[in-house]
Design an enzyme around this catalytic site. Structure first.
Site, PDB file in Angstrom:
ATOM      1  N   LYS A  60     -23.052  23.272   3.802  1.00 57.46           N
ATOM      2  CA  LYS A  60     -24.329  22.685   4.204  1.00 57.46           C
ATOM      3  C   LYS A  60     -25.298  22.533   3.042  1.00 57.46           C
ATOM      4  O   LYS A  60     -26.299  21.827   3.169  1.00 57.46           O
ATOM      5  CB  LYS A  60     -24.957  23.506   5.329  1.00 57.46           C
ATOM      6  N   SER A  94     -14.767  28.762  11.407  1.00 60.16           N
ATOM      7  CA  SER A  94     -14.300  27.376  11.395  1.00 60.16           C
ATOM      8  C   SER A  94     -13.236  27.181  10.317  1.00 60.16           C
ATOM      9  O   SER A  94     -12.325  26.369  10.474  1.00 60.16           O
ATOM     10  CB  SER A  94     -15.458  26.394  11.211  1.00 60.16           C
TER      11      SER A  94
END
Lengths: 310, 89
Positions: free
Chosen positions: A44, A258
């Site tokens: 991110k 993830s």
């Protein structure tokens, strides 16, 4: 790379690709792109930096204006770094059941936190942030779900880096959240490798976080175009944790939930090929999940029911 | 018969069941069979004959939107219905 950098923002991206020859042995070579090597430890950083710089470039974001973003963690932490270095205050809306590490890191970086109901998951955080932004126009909301700078960061960064590093890619696997990684990286790889298969690993959410009132409260991020995906594969929380434990055992890679899911799907799709190259993007490391119960839980699935993991 | 897992959001439409079964060779046939017995479900699942935008349908764990849509063959695999949710932490 030896040398110096003016600031951490100059060290975003250019993450390493490492072969997963022990995790996924066989005729197909699987590479993992380690996004945990970004300054705050997740993919991110690319998105936060790109969104803020795009808003600055278009003069949409004036100096000192307060940023607001719905995020269960990584995007908030990345925005907190960018905001700190560029002088913006930040408010994050996060589900009440986000892990303690995420909350603490955000607080340490100086972000304000607004809680949304845990049982509404990310949808609840999105809804509340949109409400707050509408009520108070002094907020600037980058809003990763609808911001084209999100996929563009992956088109110009993640995707371009993979295309430069490898002569051939048959399959790209990444986690599906906002869709930014898959859309941007996928579009860039398709230019160089027209037959590449773009595969999404998608979380199978626990029952408790699916407690929406009706389907009309559902949400499809505006930047996500499912027709650009070739595969979209559900991964259970249990499979994700098994994947991340195996990554750790075989390769010494300490990934997040993830990452475990994405590696699991990468190996599965590698098994469908006779030879070739599979690239998977591992979005973060395992550090922010240490307080989670799944490490010791007897029933891993049950221990993960109440949280949105990516 | 194909087993179809129902998310919490849609359980009131099927009398509170977590799982129902439907007959048919394709996703469309199976979902229409179930909607025949639970008419309230139909309006939630379909939108002008197509899949409603906030419903995701998976056969064998893969989203039918990346397979053959409602014409995807079930072939003995189980079906999962899910609400579209925002991810992306």
């Amino acid at each position: 790379m030896l040398g110096t950098a003016p600031s951490l923002l100059d060290l975003v991206g250019n993450t390493p690709l490492v072969e997963l020859s022990r995790f996924a042995p066989g005729p197909v070579t699987v590479y993992a792109k380690l996004e945990s090597e970004n300054p705050t430890g997740s993919i991110k950083d690319r998105v936060a930096k790109a969104m803020i710089e795009a808003a600055e470039a278009s003069s949409e974001l004036e100096p000192g204006r307060r940023l607001l973003e719905p995020t269960s963690g990584n995007t908030g932490i990345s925005l907190a770094l960018v905001a700190k270095l560029k002088g913006y205050p930040l408010t994050c809306v996060l589900p009440a059941n986000a892990t303690a590490e995420r909350r603490r890191v955000l607080e340490l970086f100086g972000a304000q936190i607004v809680e949304s109901p845990g049982e509404e998951g990310s949808n609840g955080a999105v809804r509340l942030a949109l409400e707050l932004a509408e009520r108070d126009p002094s907020y600037f909301m980058p809003f990763q779900y609808a911001n084209e700078a999100n996929p563009r960061a992956h088109y110009e960064g993640t995707g371009a880096e993979i295309a430069e590093a490898l002569d051939h890619v048959d399959v790209l696997v990444a986690g599906l959240g906002t869709g930014g990684t898959l859309m941007g990286t996928g579009a860039r790889l398709r230019e160089t490798f027209p037959n590449v298969v773009i595969a999404a690993a998608e979380p199978l959410p626990g029952e408790a976080v699916m407690g929406l009132r009706s389907l009309d409260d559902g949400y499809v991020p505006p930047i996500l175009d499912v027709s650009k995906l070739d595969r979209k594969i559900l991964v259970s929380n249990e499979e994700s944790v098994r994947g991340l434990r195996e990554l750790l055992d075989t390769e010494g890679i300490f990934g997040g939930v993830s990452a475990g899911a994405v590696a699991h799907v990468a190996r599965k799709l590698a098994g469908e090929l006779e030879d070739g190259v599979v690239v998977c993007v591992l979005a973060d490391g395992g550090w922010k999940y240490l307080s989670a119960e799944f490490w010791e839980a007897e029933d891993v699935a049950e221990s993960m029911e109440n949280t949105v993991w990516w | 018969m194909t087993r179809v897992r129902i998310p919490p959001t849609l359980r009131s439409e099927v009398g509170g069941e977590r799982e129902v079964t439907g007959a048919g060779e394709t996703v469309r046939e199976v979902l229409e069979d179930i909607s025949g017995r639970y008419p309230a479900l139909e309006a939630q699942l379909f939108d002008a004959g197509d899949l409603a935008p906030f419903v995701n349908v998976y056969v064998g764990g893969e989203d039918v939107r990346t397979l053959d849509g409602l014409e995807t063959r079930v072939n003995g695999a189980s079906v999962i219905l899910l609400p579209a949710m925002a991810g992306g932490c």
